[in-house]
Design a protein around this motif. Sequence first.
Motif, short mmCIF file in Angstrom:
data_model
loop_
_atom_site.label_atom_id
_atom_site.label_comp_id
_atom_site.label_asym_id
_atom_site.label_seq_id
_atom_site.Cartn_x
_atom_site.Cartn_y
_atom_site.Cartn_z
N THR A 55 18.65 40.40 -19.98
CA THR A 55 19.33 39.20 -20.28
C THR A 55 18.44 37.95 -20.67
N LEU A 56 19.06 37.34 -21.84
CA LEU A 56 18.38 36.11 -22.15
C LEU A 56 19.11 34.91 -21.87
N ALA A 57 18.64 33.73 -21.35
CA ALA A 57 19.59 32.63 -21.16
C ALA A 57 18.79 31.39 -21.52
N VAL A 58 19.44 30.37 -22.02
CA VAL A 58 18.88 29.40 -22.80
C VAL A 58 19.70 28.10 -22.48
N ALA A 59 18.98 27.06 -22.09
CA ALA A 59 19.63 25.61 -21.96
C ALA A 59 18.93 24.36 -22.52
N ALA A 60 19.44 23.57 -23.16
CA ALA A 60 18.73 22.35 -23.80
C ALA A 60 19.40 21.16 -23.42
N ALA A 61 18.59 20.22 -22.85
CA ALA A 61 19.00 18.99 -22.50
C ALA A 61 18.36 17.87 -23.52
N GLU A 62 19.03 16.84 -24.12
CA GLU A 62 18.29 15.76 -24.88
C GLU A 62 17.51 14.76 -23.86
N ALA A 63 16.29 15.32 -23.76
CA ALA A 63 15.39 14.19 -23.05
C ALA A 63 15.25 13.06 -24.08
N TRP A 64 14.54 11.98 -23.55
CA TRP A 64 14.42 10.75 -24.21
C TRP A 64 13.59 11.02 -25.47
N ARG A 65 12.68 11.94 -25.48
CA ARG A 65 11.81 12.16 -26.70
C ARG A 65 12.79 12.98 -27.57
N GLY A 66 13.56 13.85 -27.23
CA GLY A 66 14.19 14.81 -28.00
C GLY A 66 14.76 15.89 -27.21
N GLU A 67 14.93 17.19 -28.00
CA GLU A 67 15.83 18.22 -27.04
C GLU A 67 14.56 19.02 -26.34
N ALA A 68 14.75 19.18 -25.06
CA ALA A 68 13.94 19.88 -24.15
C ALA A 68 14.73 21.31 -23.87
N VAL A 69 13.99 22.40 -24.29
CA VAL A 69 14.73 23.58 -24.18
C VAL A 69 13.96 24.49 -23.11
N ILE A 70 14.81 25.30 -22.42
CA ILE A 70 13.97 26.17 -21.47
C ILE A 70 14.84 27.71 -21.80
N ALA A 71 13.96 28.74 -22.19
CA ALA A 71 14.62 30.10 -22.36
C ALA A 71 13.91 30.91 -20.96
N ALA A 72 14.91 31.96 -20.82
CA ALA A 72 14.14 32.88 -19.79
C ALA A 72 14.77 34.29 -19.94
N PHE A 73 13.81 35.27 -19.90
CA PHE A 73 14.31 36.69 -20.10
C PHE A 73 14.08 37.49 -18.87
N THR A 74 14.97 38.28 -18.76
CA THR A 74 14.88 39.02 -17.32
C THR A 74 15.11 40.59 -17.71
N GLY A 75 14.18 41.44 -16.68
CA GLY A 75 13.87 42.77 -16.90
C GLY A 75 15.14 43.53 -16.35
N SER A 76 14.55 44.78 -16.25
CA SER A 76 15.73 45.85 -15.71
C SER A 76 16.12 45.53 -14.48
N ASN A 77 15.39 45.01 -13.53
CA ASN A 77 15.61 44.72 -12.18
C ASN A 77 16.27 43.31 -11.92
N GLY A 78 16.44 42.50 -13.20
CA GLY A 78 16.86 41.13 -12.72
C GLY A 78 15.94 39.95 -12.71
N ASN A 79 14.64 40.49 -12.43
CA ASN A 79 13.60 39.54 -12.39
C ASN A 79 13.11 38.77 -13.47
N VAL A 80 12.84 37.64 -13.47
CA VAL A 80 12.57 36.58 -14.76
C VAL A 80 11.23 37.28 -15.04
N LYS A 81 10.91 37.63 -16.39
CA LYS A 81 10.00 38.32 -16.93
C LYS A 81 9.14 37.38 -17.81
N LYS A 82 10.15 36.47 -18.51
CA LYS A 82 9.27 35.63 -19.50
C LYS A 82 9.99 34.41 -19.63
N VAL A 83 9.30 33.30 -19.38
CA VAL A 83 10.05 31.78 -19.66
C VAL A 83 9.30 31.20 -20.65
#
Length: 494
Positions: free
Chosen positions: A425-453
Amino acid sequence: MELSSFKNCGSIALADITMLEFEDFKTTLKACVNENNCRVSVFTAYEGKLYAVLLDPAEHCFKAMATAVGASYPALTCEIPCLHWFEREIFEQSNINPEGHPWLKPIRFENSDKPGVTDYFTMQGSAVHEVAVGPVHAGVIEPGHFRFQCMGEDVYSLEIELGYQHRGIEKMLVDSPAKLHRHLVETIAGDSSTAYALAYDGVIAALAEKPRTALSERAQILRTLALELERIANHVGDIGALAGDVAFLTTNSYCGRIRGEFLNMTALLCGNRFGRGYITYDGTAYDLPNSKLAALRDWFERTVADFKNAWAIMANDPGVLDRFEGTGRVSGEMMREIGGVGIAARASALDMDVRRDLTNIGVYEKLVWKCAVKHSGDVIARAKVRRLEIRESIRMVRALLSWLEVAGSEFSTGEAAPDKFKAETLAVAAAEAWRGEAVIAAFTGSNGNVKKVKVVDPSFHNWFALALALRGEQISNFPICNKSFNLSYCGHDL
């Protein structure tokens, strides 16, 4: 072409992301950016594929697409310039070569024990001279190298080299304990702790196998209050620092003190001036009892009045205006082309703000406020955008304090953070920090572990805009231009 879409703080199965052949991927991405007013929030490589996550303000959602590549692919930067920094990062992190990239060099020197040792742009001619600033600076400031190509006092090119304090944040966020996660995300950019905590919280909730219990109205109000106090404090500090750079010490001194007042209001919320530990999976770590609202409101209004005076003193001074107006100009067309965001983009006529363009962070859809936009793209525009944003944030804080008086008493559901995530799964969230948009994305593998941020700080988009702002300027204007952007070194050097 219809692309896969999902809401902010949402997720999508990797199998459901629109998969395209490379040429179709390029054509579609180019059309989304140039014709459909989308902006690239994330562009990264994962398991041999390129993933693009686009923010679509018209539909208030993210759109995702991917393409399979081998060890190399034709660079996209020449046709889609906002990918310039992203493609350099992909090459550095994944060793996938964007062939034909105009300036393929490291941005963080992850794989080198000699950060900053690289080729630089140069100019030829007997009248040319080169000025190198940093990475070690005279003040208490993070390391960054600035190399100017000049003729006399005029700057023809500024090249910015970062990566001197690469911390490995993204790697530490992979398969790490949840408690460590929260500590790390709050230090991505320490002056944006609340914004990043909210973005991270959105990603974790989106990945959870079991949907999270809806947060209470009070919790959402408190979260929004913390984010707006963070915005006000930083904008006030920047306005004071800009005054200091033109030796206007009255406003500089006042704003230094006033910023501290707003930071102390955040400390009243959670015991920490930077909001550390306040955002939790189940709401907020602490309540703000109604018995404290009257004192906070009075404190807030007195501090706001002090700031208005500090601003008025500077804003009407001819000497200050002479230094700010027309200095460090970046056009809206250029800012859009390079993918600028936040304060810098809005000062160059780009009407963008995650608080409006997306949902699911705080209670912004219930608040009445205006997006601060200026058109001249110079130092005074960036200062005025900050002033206008402070004005709107003041209105928001007043409304939020009033809402707290009648909101329910529940600020925490008591629900524990999830220990199991959705697989592939890919999940993405963005918040408007004071400088601008702060984004975090995370990919999970076949076992549900976070494999990439993948973390994308607003400064990641905007450092090149600072380089453009110096073209044709006198080198003595660099401190003013630099402060008018006030970009984050640590937010970039992840």
